[in-house]
Design a protein around this motif. Sequence first.
Motif, PDB file in Angstrom:
ATOM      1  N   ALA A 273       3.559  12.424 -52.110  1.00 55.21           N
ATOM      2  CA  ALA A 273       2.816  13.206 -51.101  1.00 55.21           C
ATOM      3  C   ALA A 273       1.398  13.463 -51.603  1.00 55.21           C
ATOM      4  O   ALA A 273       0.412  13.216 -50.888  1.00 55.21           O
ATOM      5  CB  ALA A 273       3.539  14.531 -50.822  1.00 55.21           C
ATOM      6  N   LEU A 274       1.275  13.906 -52.852  1.00 55.18           N
ATOM      7  CA  LEU A 274      -0.046  14.212 -53.406  1.00 55.18           C
ATOM      8  C   LEU A 274      -0.907  12.949 -53.512  1.00 55.18           C
ATOM      9  O   LEU A 274      -2.097  12.970 -53.172  1.00 55.18           O
ATOM     10  CB  LEU A 274       0.087  14.877 -54.784  1.00 55.18           C
ATOM     11  CG  LEU A 274      -1.258  15.143 -55.485  1.00 55.18           C
ATOM     12  CD1 LEU A 274      -2.094  16.147 -54.691  1.00 55.18           C
ATOM     13  CD2 LEU A 274      -1.053  15.632 -56.905  1.00 55.18           C
ATOM     14  N   SER A 275      -0.319  11.850 -53.968  1.00 57.33           N
ATOM     15  CA  SER A 275      -1.086  10.613 -54.128  1.00 57.33           C
ATOM     16  C   SER A 275      -1.611  10.131 -52.773  1.00 57.33           C
ATOM     17  O   SER A 275      -2.718   9.594 -52.686  1.00 57.33           O
ATOM     18  CB  SER A 275      -0.233   9.532 -54.776  1.00 57.33           C
ATOM     19  OG  SER A 275       0.161   9.962 -56.057  1.00 57.33           O
ATOM     20  N   THR A 276      -0.824  10.331 -51.727  1.00 56.29           N
ATOM     21  CA  THR A 276      -1.273   9.937 -50.388  1.00 56.29           C
ATOM     22  C   THR A 276      -2.405  10.862 -49.924  1.00 56.29           C
ATOM     23  O   THR A 276      -3.387  10.398 -49.350  1.00 56.29           O
ATOM     24  CB  THR A 276      -0.079   9.948 -49.415  1.00 56.29           C
ATOM     25  OG1 THR A 276       0.943   9.111 -49.962  1.00 56.29           O
ATOM     26  CG2 THR A 276      -0.473   9.439 -48.044  1.00 56.29           C
ATOM     27  N   ILE A 277      -2.287  12.151 -50.236  1.00 56.33           N
ATOM     28  CA  ILE A 277      -3.373  13.092 -49.903  1.00 56.33           C
ATOM     29  C   ILE A 277      -4.653  12.678 -50.638  1.00 56.33           C
ATOM     30  O   ILE A 277      -5.744  12.674 -50.055  1.00 56.33           O
ATOM     31  CB  ILE A 277      -2.972  14.544 -50.273  1.00 56.33           C
ATOM     32  CG1 ILE A 277      -1.833  15.037 -49.370  1.00 56.33           C
ATOM     33  CG2 ILE A 277      -4.177  15.490 -50.176  1.00 56.33           C
ATOM     34  CD1 ILE A 277      -1.150  16.309 -49.856  1.00 56.33           C
ATOM     35  N   LEU A 278      -4.523  12.299 -51.901  1.00 54.98           N
ATOM     36  CA  LEU A 278      -5.701  11.913 -52.691  1.00 54.98           C
ATOM     37  C   LEU A 278      -6.347  10.633 -52.157  1.00 54.98           C
ATOM     38  O   LEU A 278      -7.528  10.374 -52.408  1.00 54.98           O
ATOM     39  CB  LEU A 278      -5.321  11.750 -54.170  1.00 54.98           C
ATOM     40  CG  LEU A 278      -5.042  13.054 -54.914  1.00 54.98           C
ATOM     41  CD1 LEU A 278      -4.416  12.778 -56.273  1.00 54.98           C
ATOM     42  CD2 LEU A 278      -6.311  13.886 -55.083  1.00 54.98           C
TER      43      LEU A 278
ATOM     44  N   GLU B 101      -3.249  12.685 -38.384  1.00 58.10           N
ATOM     45  CA  GLU B 101      -3.251  11.282 -37.982  1.00 58.10           C
ATOM     46  C   GLU B 101      -3.820  10.414 -39.105  1.00 58.10           C
ATOM     47  O   GLU B 101      -3.299   9.345 -39.416  1.00 58.10           O
ATOM     48  CB  GLU B 101      -4.094  11.140 -36.694  1.00 58.10           C
ATOM     49  CG  GLU B 101      -3.882   9.851 -35.936  1.00 58.10           C
ATOM     50  CD  GLU B 101      -2.415   9.517 -35.686  1.00 58.10           C
ATOM     51  OE1 GLU B 101      -1.634  10.426 -35.320  1.00 58.10           O
ATOM     52  OE2 GLU B 101      -2.045   8.341 -35.882  1.00 58.10           O
ATOM     53  N   GLU B 102      -4.881  10.930 -39.723  1.00 56.28           N
ATOM     54  CA  GLU B 102      -5.511  10.188 -40.822  1.00 56.28           C
ATOM     55  C   GLU B 102      -4.522  10.048 -41.994  1.00 56.28           C
ATOM     56  O   GLU B 102      -4.378   8.983 -42.581  1.00 56.28           O
ATOM     57  CB  GLU B 102      -6.767  10.954 -41.269  1.00 56.28           C
ATOM     58  CG  GLU B 102      -7.762  10.103 -42.021  1.00 56.28           C
ATOM     59  CD  GLU B 102      -8.980  10.908 -42.490  1.00 56.28           C
ATOM     60  OE1 GLU B 102      -9.268  11.987 -41.895  1.00 56.28           O
ATOM     61  OE2 GLU B 102      -9.617  10.475 -43.464  1.00 56.28           O
ATOM     62  N   LEU B 103      -3.834  11.164 -42.298  1.00 56.65           N
ATOM     63  CA  LEU B 103      -2.877  11.134 -43.409  1.00 56.65           C
ATOM     64  C   LEU B 103      -1.696  10.211 -43.081  1.00 56.65           C
ATOM     65  O   LEU B 103      -1.168   9.528 -43.957  1.00 56.65           O
ATOM     66  CB  LEU B 103      -2.400  12.553 -43.714  1.00 56.65           C
ATOM     67  CG  LEU B 103      -1.845  12.780 -45.109  1.00 56.65           C
ATOM     68  CD1 LEU B 103      -2.864  12.481 -46.190  1.00 56.65           C
ATOM     69  CD2 LEU B 103      -1.358  14.231 -45.255  1.00 56.65           C
ATOM     70  N   HIS B 104      -1.293  10.187 -41.812  1.00 54.23           N
ATOM     71  CA  HIS B 104      -0.214   9.280 -41.410  1.00 54.23           C
ATOM     72  C   HIS B 104      -0.637   7.831 -41.608  1.00 54.23           C
ATOM     73  O   HIS B 104       0.171   6.982 -42.008  1.00 54.23           O
ATOM     74  CB  HIS B 104       0.218   9.498 -39.957  1.00 54.23           C
ATOM     75  CG  HIS B 104       1.238   8.486 -39.504  1.00 54.23           C
ATOM     76  ND1 HIS B 104       0.944   7.438 -38.662  1.00 54.23           N
ATOM     77  CD2 HIS B 104       2.547   8.330 -39.855  1.00 54.23           C
ATOM     78  CE1 HIS B 104       2.038   6.687 -38.507  1.00 54.23           C
ATOM     79  NE2 HIS B 104       3.016   7.217 -39.203  1.00 54.23           N
ATOM     80  N   PHE B 105      -1.918   7.543 -41.362  1.00 54.41           N
ATOM     81  CA  PHE B 105      -2.418   6.182 -41.615  1.00 54.41           C
ATOM     82  C   PHE B 105      -2.167   5.799 -43.075  1.00 54.41           C
ATOM     83  O   PHE B 105      -1.663   4.721 -43.373  1.00 54.41           O
ATOM     84  CB  PHE B 105      -3.909   6.077 -41.283  1.00 54.41           C
ATOM     85  CG  PHE B 105      -4.497   4.751 -41.717  1.00 54.41           C
ATOM     86  CD1 PHE B 105      -4.397   3.625 -40.915  1.00 54.41           C
ATOM     87  CD2 PHE B 105      -5.116   4.626 -42.964  1.00 54.41           C
ATOM     88  CE1 PHE B 105      -4.896   2.399 -41.341  1.00 54.41           C
ATOM     89  CE2 PHE B 105      -5.620   3.400 -43.399  1.00 54.41           C
ATOM     90  CZ  PHE B 105      -5.503   2.277 -42.580  1.00 54.41           C
TER      91      PHE B 105
END
Length: 377
Positions: free
Chosen positions: A77-82, A217-221
Amino acid sequence: MRMKTRLIHGGIDGDEHTGAVSVPIYQVSTYKQEAVGKHKGYEYSRTGNPTRHALETYMAELEGGARGLAFGSGMAALSTILSLCQKGDHLVVGHDVYGGTYRVITRVFTRLGLEATYVDTTDLEAVKEAIQPNTKLMILESPTNPLLAVTDIAAVASIAKENKVLLVVDNTFMTPYWQNPLDLGADIVFHSATKYLGGHSDVVAGVAITKDAELGEELHFYQNAIGGILGPQDSWLLLRGAKTLGIRMEEHERNTARLAEWLSEQPSISKVNYPGLPSHPGHELMKKQARGFGGMISFDVGSASRADEVLAKVKYFTLAESLGAVESLISIPARMTHASIPAERRAQLGITDGLIRISVGIEDVEDLIEDLEQALR
Ligand SMILES: *Cc1c(COP(=O)(O)O)cnc(C)c1O
């Protein structure tokens, strides 16, 4: 709807096709299309899966956000946020965040071109000073591990907003039952759902929730592009575990408060860190921004050898990393969760060799006290 009711009836309740009371496990990777691009909302399970979707919708509702996303671990989750950042962006990070958070930033993301400054986020002046023109994200935990330092989330959120920086809060220790960072002004909240949300030491998972739909939406991408998603079985386990989050958190806290009081009275213990104690420096702030104090506690027995003796003698406390489950877990941060932090930094932070951390479970607290009493003796 109040929180305990929301935990039972929030999100997607059951299955409309069959009337099943629990959301089914959609063990499926792909979905039939009637014509190219014509489908019922699902194409491929990395992009979306009905069981994961039920969990994501539920988590968004619990945290009061627009969009929830579920991952294979808290670190995924964090790596995707980063991944919202690009080369040259700067991060402001709490100086005593989870060891894995520190590791992925210093060993992976800075190598890819991000910069990071570590600050004591309880010090608002230090937070202001750490912000640079290229700061993109601020990442903090409150309370922190293992010293339970409390940051004024709303105050940091307003500093972030003034500087057009996104605030990311790791809410693993508090859970949405006790604290909702998005309501305090954070942009993204994430959890290691491996801990309290799952609650039974049987699943590794992460969730991230965004305040607004566009960022969601951006994070889902990035979730779909990178692919660190949670599978349907584990999504279902989390949905199941979280139903009892309210009663578990109440019981964790009741036990921890009692244990904190008892530990404070023991002459052989020099320091007890628990934000529920009126003597804790973050106590008043916790009362303002959270509805409870949680189930994590740490205390100093003086030396590494004494800590080892206690660990060897306890019967009901399992020596293990992790936290937030029904069973009590005990650990020595300096040699376990925080071993990857250099000794010098650990000393600066106050993580001494005699510091013991307990994730207080929901056993009968009298048994826990008797057990600690014999171990300390
Ligand atoms: C465990 C933990 C993480 C990492 O989560 P995983 O599910 O183990 O990847 C992040 N933050 C905190 C506070 C944690 O306790």
